[in-house]
Write a protein that holds these residues in place. Structure first.
Motif, PDB file in Angstrom:
ATOM      1  N   ALA A 119      22.330  23.580  -9.406  1.00 47.38           N
ATOM      2  CA  ALA A 119      21.342  24.307  -8.615  1.00 47.38           C
ATOM      3  C   ALA A 119      20.185  23.432  -8.158  1.00 47.38           C
ATOM      4  O   ALA A 119      19.922  22.359  -8.715  1.00 47.38           O
ATOM      5  N   PHE A 120      19.504  23.910  -7.125  1.00 52.97           N
ATOM      6  CA  PHE A 120      18.189  23.394  -6.740  1.00 52.97           C
ATOM      7  C   PHE A 120      17.181  24.404  -7.254  1.00 52.97           C
ATOM      8  O   PHE A 120      17.224  25.586  -6.887  1.00 52.97           O
ATOM      9  N   VAL A 121      16.262  23.965  -8.120  1.00 49.86           N
ATOM     10  CA  VAL A 121      15.286  24.869  -8.717  1.00 49.86           C
ATOM     11  C   VAL A 121      13.914  24.610  -8.104  1.00 49.86           C
ATOM     12  O   VAL A 121      13.372  23.505  -8.194  1.00 49.86           O
ATOM     13  N   ALA A 122      13.360  25.637  -7.467  1.00 50.18           N
ATOM     14  CA  ALA A 122      12.057  25.539  -6.810  1.00 50.18           C
ATOM     15  C   ALA A 122      11.012  26.274  -7.642  1.00 50.18           C
ATOM     16  O   ALA A 122      11.251  27.399  -8.097  1.00 50.18           O
ATOM     17  N   LEU A 123       9.871  25.636  -7.831  1.00 49.12           N
ATOM     18  CA  LEU A 123       8.785  26.220  -8.608  1.00 49.12           C
ATOM     19  C   LEU A 123       7.786  26.874  -7.652  1.00 49.12           C
ATOM     20  O   LEU A 123       7.054  26.195  -6.926  1.00 49.12           O
ATOM     21  N   ARG A 124       7.775  28.200  -7.644  1.00 47.94           N
ATOM     22  CA  ARG A 124       6.854  28.932  -6.771  1.00 47.94           C
ATOM     23  C   ARG A 124       5.502  29.132  -7.450  1.00 47.94           C
ATOM     24  O   ARG A 124       5.403  29.794  -8.477  1.00 47.94           O
ATOM     25  N   SER A 125       4.472  28.560  -6.876  1.00 46.72           N
ATOM     26  CA  SER A 125       3.109  28.741  -7.374  1.00 46.72           C
ATOM     27  C   SER A 125       2.203  29.365  -6.316  1.00 46.72           C
ATOM     28  O   SER A 125       1.071  29.738  -6.604  1.00 46.72           O
ATOM     29  N   ASP A 126       2.695  29.462  -5.082  1.00 48.07           N
ATOM     30  CA  ASP A 126       1.926  29.893  -3.900  1.00 48.07           C
ATOM     31  C   ASP A 126       0.809  28.906  -3.558  1.00 48.07           C
ATOM     32  O   ASP A 126      -0.109  29.232  -2.788  1.00 48.07           O
ATOM     33  N   TRP A 127       0.887  27.692  -4.108  1.00 44.90           N
ATOM     34  CA  TRP A 127      -0.111  26.667  -3.796  1.00 44.90           C
ATOM     35  C   TRP A 127      -0.036  26.269  -2.318  1.00 44.90           C
ATOM     36  O   TRP A 127      -1.021  25.831  -1.732  1.00 44.90           O
ATOM     37  N   SER A 128       1.111  26.461  -1.705  1.00 38.50           N
ATOM     38  CA  SER A 128       1.266  26.087  -0.296  1.00 38.50           C
ATOM     39  C   SER A 128       0.425  26.964   0.625  1.00 38.50           C
ATOM     40  O   SER A 128       0.221  26.615   1.799  1.00 38.50           O
ATOM     41  N   LYS A 129      -0.079  28.091   0.130  1.00 41.62           N
ATOM     42  CA  LYS A 129      -0.938  28.937   0.950  1.00 41.62           C
ATOM     43  C   LYS A 129      -2.300  28.290   1.184  1.00 41.62           C
ATOM     44  O   LYS A 129      -3.075  28.759   2.017  1.00 41.62           O
ATOM     45  N   ARG A 130      -2.591  27.210   0.460  1.00 33.19           N
ATOM     46  CA  ARG A 130      -3.821  26.460   0.680  1.00 33.19           C
ATOM     47  C   ARG A 130      -3.679  25.465   1.832  1.00 33.19           C
ATOM     48  O   ARG A 130      -4.650  24.848   2.247  1.00 33.19           O
ATOM     49  N   TRP A 131      -2.468  25.292   2.301  1.00 31.13           N
ATOM     50  CA  TRP A 131      -2.164  24.415   3.419  1.00 31.13           C
ATOM     51  C   TRP A 131      -2.869  24.930   4.679  1.00 31.13           C
ATOM     52  O   TRP A 131      -2.915  26.136   4.891  1.00 31.13           O
ATOM     53  N   PRO A 132      -3.437  24.056   5.542  1.00 31.88           N
ATOM     54  CA  PRO A 132      -3.363  22.588   5.522  1.00 31.88           C
ATOM     55  C   PRO A 132      -4.659  21.913   5.050  1.00 31.88           C
ATOM     56  O   PRO A 132      -5.027  20.852   5.556  1.00 31.88           O
ATOM     57  N   ASP A 133      -5.348  22.511   4.105  1.00 31.30           N
ATOM     58  CA  ASP A 133      -6.632  21.980   3.645  1.00 31.30           C
ATOM     59  C   ASP A 133      -6.421  20.988   2.497  1.00 31.30           C
ATOM     60  O   ASP A 133      -6.044  21.386   1.389  1.00 31.30           O
ATOM     61  N   GLN A 134      -6.680  19.714   2.749  1.00 24.69           N
ATOM     62  CA  GLN A 134      -6.483  18.677   1.737  1.00 24.69           C
ATOM     63  C   GLN A 134      -7.337  18.930   0.494  1.00 24.69           C
ATOM     64  O   GLN A 134      -6.866  18.774  -0.634  1.00 24.69           O
ATOM     65  N   GLU A 135      -8.572  19.339   0.676  1.00 22.94           N
ATOM     66  CA  GLU A 135      -9.458  19.563  -0.464  1.00 22.94           C
ATOM     67  C   GLU A 135      -8.972  20.728  -1.323  1.00 22.94           C
ATOM     68  O   GLU A 135      -9.019  20.659  -2.556  1.00 22.94           O
ATOM     69  N   LYS A 136      -8.502  21.786  -0.694  1.00 27.57           N
ATOM     70  CA  LYS A 136      -8.004  22.928  -1.458  1.00 27.57           C
ATOM     71  C   LYS A 136      -6.697  22.591  -2.168  1.00 27.57           C
ATOM     72  O   LYS A 136      -6.434  23.088  -3.267  1.00 27.57           O
ATOM     73  N   ILE A 137      -5.873  21.762  -1.550  1.00 22.06           N
ATOM     74  CA  ILE A 137      -4.615  21.354  -2.180  1.00 22.06           C
ATOM     75  C   ILE A 137      -4.890  20.497  -3.421  1.00 22.06           C
ATOM     76  O   ILE A 137      -4.272  20.680  -4.475  1.00 22.06           O
ATOM     77  N   GLN A 138      -5.830  19.561  -3.323  1.00 26.24           N
ATOM     78  CA  GLN A 138      -6.156  18.692  -4.457  1.00 26.24           C
ATOM     79  C   GLN A 138      -7.031  19.401  -5.484  1.00 26.24           C
ATOM     80  O   GLN A 138      -6.924  19.138  -6.680  1.00 26.24           O
TER      81      GLN A 138
END
Length: 269
Positions: free
Chosen positions: A150-169
């Motif tokens: 399988a391919f196992v993906a970890l969903r954290s919803d962190w991508s909803k902070r995209w495209p802000d570099q500061e919010k991602i870090q």
């Protein structure tokens, strides 16, 4: 017996040997495609541009137009970026010299059963949350054992902070990054017990922010050291079911490549 009758008899005898029928050719996998094309397809890839969020050590990418012929609508652009840019693949050679590079990953490892481990509610309460073995066991209680390959993906919803570099870090006043990640116990279980093929996540790193602040990338090193690849900066995992979908993971076949932007998508049941 006439020659015509002999020819007909001979043809009838040989047809089974060539696995064909007198009426029509076998459709092969076309019926499978007819089924798949009617399912929902979800793009798990962020769009590329020169300023998108990236690992803290990289500078922004560049793009410039080299040639244009307006009357023909012709344009050629030059792209300059590190391999690990945007949604991207990390092959084993990214951390371990001598292990597989991008071009050595076979295409059979790029169409896989898709498992989604959902920890987004825990992350909402604690951005430093790391997935636990209890989270995985709870998934298996609902859906059965995670399938081999399988391919196992970890969903954290962190991508909803995209495209802000500061919010991602998500770095605090003391310079400490706070974002979720994997845990060693879970990765060992997935790769060594369940024998998965690859994994991915929405953050810039496999390791949580508390670790990467200290330049600790031991979890990424573990995955790649097992001669598996991973995908970073995935998108739209909130649109996927926990089980039952397929992952298609594609990327250019770069000779001796140690990383490159990828196009990843899911086909839902």
């Amino acid at each position: 017996m006439s020659l015509r009758i002999l020819a007909i008899a001979t043809t009838a005898a040989l047809l089974p040997l060539f696995n064909v029928t007198a009426n029509a050719a076998e459709p092969g996998l076309w019926k499978v495609y007819d089924s798949l094309k009617n399912q929902k397809w979800v793009d798990l890839t962020h769009s590329y541009n020169e300023q998108i969020p990236h690992w803290k050590g990289f500078e922004a990418a560049e793009r410039k137009t080299l040639y244009t012929i307006d009357k023909d609508g012709f344009q050629v652009d030059l792209y300059t970026h590190v391999g690990q840019w945007g949604t991207h693949v990390d092959p084993p050679a990214h951390f371990h010299k001598g292990l597989r590079t991008i071009d050595q990953i076979p295409v059979k490892e790029q169409l896989l059963p898709l498992v989604v481990l959902d920890i987004h509610t825990q992350v909402e309460k604690n951005p430093d949350y790391t997935v636990t073995l209890d989270d995985v066991k709870a998934w298996e209680k609902r859906h059965g054992a995670i399938p081999a390959g399988a391919f196992v993906a970890l969903r954290s919803d962190w991508s909803k902070r995209w495209p802000d570099q500061e919010k991602i870090q998500n770095v605090d006043a003391k310079g400490v990054a706070h974002y979720p990640g994997w845990s060693k116990e879970v990765l060992v279980y997935l790769y060594e017990t369940r024998k998965i093929t690859a994994s991915g996540h929405e953050t810039t790193d496999t390791d949580p922010g508390l670790a990467t602040t200290k330049d600790d990338y031991s979890l990424e090193s573990y995955i790649l050291g097992k001669d598996h690849y991973q995908i970073e900066l995935l998108a739209n995992l909130d649109q996927l079911p926990e089980a039952g979908a397929l992952a298609v993971v594609s990327f250019p076949k770069i000779e001796k490549g140690t990383g490159f932007p990828a196009r990843v998508f899911a086909i839902l049941p």
